[in-house]
Design a protein around this motif. Sequence first.
Motif, PDB file in Angstrom:
ATOM      1  N   CYS A 124     -17.459 -19.030 -87.320  1.00 36.62           N
ATOM      2  CA  CYS A 124     -16.542 -19.338 -86.227  1.00 36.62           C
ATOM      3  C   CYS A 124     -15.669 -18.142 -85.873  1.00 36.62           C
ATOM      4  CB  CYS A 124     -15.640 -20.512 -86.601  1.00 36.62           C
ATOM      5  SG  CYS A 124     -16.530 -22.048 -86.958  1.00 36.62           S
ATOM      6  N   MET A 162     -12.255 -28.048 -88.621  1.00 38.94           N
ATOM      7  CA  MET A 162     -13.708 -28.088 -88.518  1.00 38.94           C
ATOM      8  C   MET A 162     -14.349 -27.967 -89.893  1.00 38.94           C
ATOM      9  SD  MET A 162     -16.138 -25.771 -86.033  1.00 38.94           S
ATOM     10  CE  MET A 162     -15.549 -26.553 -84.526  1.00 38.94           C
ATOM     11  N   HIS A 164     -14.451 -19.744 -79.779  1.00 40.93           N
ATOM     12  CA  HIS A 164     -13.568 -20.354 -78.790  1.00 40.93           C
ATOM     13  C   HIS A 164     -12.902 -19.248 -77.976  1.00 40.93           C
ATOM     14  CE1 HIS A 164     -11.045 -23.175 -76.745  1.00 40.93           C
ATOM     15  NE2 HIS A 164      -9.933 -22.560 -77.160  1.00 40.93           N
ATOM     16  N   SER A 174     -17.183 -21.977 -76.493  1.00 43.50           N
ATOM     17  CA  SER A 174     -16.136 -22.920 -76.116  1.00 43.50           C
ATOM     18  C   SER A 174     -15.047 -22.226 -75.292  1.00 43.50           C
ATOM     19  CB  SER A 174     -15.516 -23.529 -77.384  1.00 43.50           C
ATOM     20  OG  SER A 174     -14.335 -24.244 -77.096  1.00 43.50           O
ATOM     21  N   LEU A 219     -18.984 -25.555 -74.295  1.00 48.98           N
ATOM     22  CA  LEU A 219     -18.025 -26.657 -74.331  1.00 48.98           C
ATOM     23  C   LEU A 219     -16.788 -26.227 -73.547  1.00 48.98           C
ATOM     24  CD1 LEU A 219     -19.193 -26.069 -77.514  1.00 48.98           C
ATOM     25  CD2 LEU A 219     -18.444 -28.435 -77.686  1.00 48.98           C
ATOM     26  N   TYR A 248      -8.302 -27.730 -75.383  1.00 51.08           N
ATOM     27  CA  TYR A 248      -8.791 -29.105 -75.562  1.00 51.08           C
ATOM     28  C   TYR A 248      -9.242 -29.340 -77.005  1.00 51.08           C
ATOM     29  CZ  TYR A 248     -13.510 -27.468 -76.145  1.00 51.08           C
ATOM     30  OH  TYR A 248     -14.616 -26.860 -76.672  1.00 51.08           O
ATOM     31  N   LEU A 249      -9.757 -28.265 -77.621  1.00 51.65           N
ATOM     32  CA  LEU A 249     -10.348 -28.368 -78.961  1.00 51.65           C
ATOM     33  C   LEU A 249      -9.348 -28.895 -79.981  1.00 51.65           C
ATOM     34  CD1 LEU A 249     -12.851 -27.769 -80.700  1.00 51.65           C
ATOM     35  CD2 LEU A 249     -12.082 -25.388 -80.857  1.00 51.65           C
ATOM     36  N   SER A 250      -8.081 -28.514 -79.823  1.00 51.18           N
ATOM     37  CA  SER A 250      -7.064 -28.928 -80.796  1.00 51.18           C
ATOM     38  C   SER A 250      -6.892 -30.434 -80.859  1.00 51.18           C
ATOM     39  CB  SER A 250      -5.717 -28.276 -80.436  1.00 51.18           C
ATOM     40  OG  SER A 250      -5.817 -26.863 -80.466  1.00 51.18           O
ATOM     41  N   ARG A 265      -9.552 -32.531 -79.929  1.00 52.85           N
ATOM     42  CA  ARG A 265     -10.894 -33.121 -79.849  1.00 52.85           C
ATOM     43  C   ARG A 265     -11.810 -32.679 -80.981  1.00 52.85           C
ATOM     44  NH1 ARG A 265     -10.476 -37.283 -76.168  1.00 52.85           N
ATOM     45  NH2 ARG A 265      -8.798 -36.673 -74.743  1.00 52.85           N
ATOM     46  N   TRP A 266     -11.221 -32.425 -82.152  1.00 53.42           N
ATOM     47  CA  TRP A 266     -12.052 -31.948 -83.253  1.00 53.42           C
ATOM     48  C   TRP A 266     -13.173 -32.923 -83.582  1.00 53.42           C
ATOM     49  CZ3 TRP A 266     -12.028 -27.119 -84.362  1.00 53.42           C
ATOM     50  CH2 TRP A 266     -10.862 -26.354 -84.311  1.00 53.42           C
ATOM     51  N   VAL A 314     -15.973 -32.772 -80.955  1.00 50.68           N
ATOM     52  CA  VAL A 314     -16.693 -31.503 -81.016  1.00 50.68           C
ATOM     53  C   VAL A 314     -17.570 -31.443 -82.263  1.00 50.68           C
ATOM     54  CG1 VAL A 314     -16.416 -29.003 -81.296  1.00 50.68           C
ATOM     55  CG2 VAL A 314     -15.030 -30.249 -79.609  1.00 50.68           C
ATOM     56  N   CYS A 315     -17.042 -31.910 -83.387  1.00 54.90           N
ATOM     57  CA  CYS A 315     -17.846 -31.908 -84.615  1.00 54.90           C
ATOM     58  C   CYS A 315     -19.040 -32.843 -84.495  1.00 54.90           C
ATOM     59  CB  CYS A 315     -16.979 -32.273 -85.809  1.00 54.90           C
ATOM     60  SG  CYS A 315     -15.852 -30.949 -86.314  1.00 54.90           S
TER      61      CYS A 315
END
Length: 265
Positions: free
Chosen positions: A27, A41, A95, A124, A199, A234-236, A238-239, A242-243
């Motif tokens: 990552c 993650m 990301h 992402s 993403l 958004y990732l923070s 939507r873990w 996303v996983c």
Amino acid sequence: MTAPATDEALWLRRYRPAPEAAARLLCFPHAGGSASYFRPMAEALAPRVEVVAVQYPGRQDRFREPCLDSVADLVDRVQPLVASWSDRPLVLFGHSMGSLLAFELALRLRDGRSGPPVAHLFASGRRGPSTVREETPVHTLDDDGILDDLARLGGTDLSLLEDAWLRRTVIDCVRADYRAIETYPCPPDAVLDCPVTVLVGDDDPKTTLEEAGAWRSHTTGPFARRVFPGGHFYLSERWAEVCAVLGEAFDGIAAGAVATRSGSE
């Protein structure tokens, strides 16, 4: 090129070691970000997947080191560390800024001679690597301009920057990181052959859905675009979702590995 053993401890972080995992996920953080961003993650995917996060110089425990301001220079440091990773499939996740670093590393690994070929790339919060916006480069802004950009994107608690030393450190890191991505010379014909999934948040000021779709031209492999509610970070929030997307990819990679073994027996 062989990397000293100490480099791995500096550059690569394993928050949930998973030595028996069937696959490895490398990552790359966003501009101004750090490896610890990917701790959720690592927690979610272990022990099924070994999550390894890159720690750039100039932040957290590497704050005394000068930042690097070139995508090529950053990837030059990481590539030797993954060159021997042939024991399990390698998937890359980046990301924002990290998407370009992941892309550049995947390009270098295409032929399998410099390290393991990439089984899947997840990009992402970043427009296609050869897509350019006609706007003032962030790295050329003054300090207030960079702080305004951070505020616009969210994801940074600006109250923490009331400390003068921390503010200076963050601004210097962000400026160097933006210089890296805003001067990255990606030609339109830089193309991978692995699957690419992009993403993006549906309200991301840095990446429109059309710009995210531009990744399609950078692979001859399968392409998918997944849209999530939210902005640039958004990732923070939507873990889990996303996983789940990552889990689908790892299921496919595992099935392919089983089929390959069966065919060779």
